[in-house]
Design a protein around this motif. Sequence first.
Motif, mmCIF file in Angstrom:
data_model
loop_
_atom_site.group_PDB
_atom_site.id
_atom_site.type_symbol
_atom_site.label_atom_id
_atom_site.label_comp_id
_atom_site.label_asym_id
_atom_site.label_seq_id
_atom_site.Cartn_x
_atom_site.Cartn_y
_atom_site.Cartn_z
ATOM 1 N N TRP A 1 1.064 15.954 -33.835
ATOM 2 C CA TRP A 1 2.135 14.606 -34.742
ATOM 3 C C TRP A 1 2.961 14.973 -34.709
ATOM 4 N N ARG A 2 3.946 16.526 -33.826
ATOM 5 C CA ARG A 2 4.847 16.314 -32.996
ATOM 6 C C ARG A 2 5.298 14.871 -32.340
ATOM 7 N N VAL B 1 -0.752 20.072 -35.778
ATOM 8 C CA VAL B 1 0.217 19.599 -36.133
ATOM 9 C C VAL B 1 1.762 19.381 -34.838
ATOM 10 N N ARG B 2 0.999 19.993 -33.624
ATOM 11 C CA ARG B 2 1.651 19.539 -32.255
ATOM 12 C C ARG B 2 1.472 17.941 -31.982
#
Length: 75
Positions: free
Chosen positions: A9-10, A6-7
């Motif tokens: 992709w963010r 997630v990090r």
Amino acid sequence: MHLDTVRTWRGRFAEQGLPGLADRCRSGRPPSFTALQAAQVKALACQLPAGPRCRWPAGHARSWPARPWPGASPP
């Protein structure tokens, strides 16, 4: 989904916007089938079976798997 994913992709989204989330090239073996071949297989798999060969024998569909197939040896 892992927090590190997630990090990543963010971070990509913050830097590049929506295009940053597109699929990236991956290592490994190249595809074995062309896009046309894959589409043909998918179309074939979505067709209904032809003829009675693909149907359950009478009475077996209701009892499956409660009783073994006729002639099958016990486990």
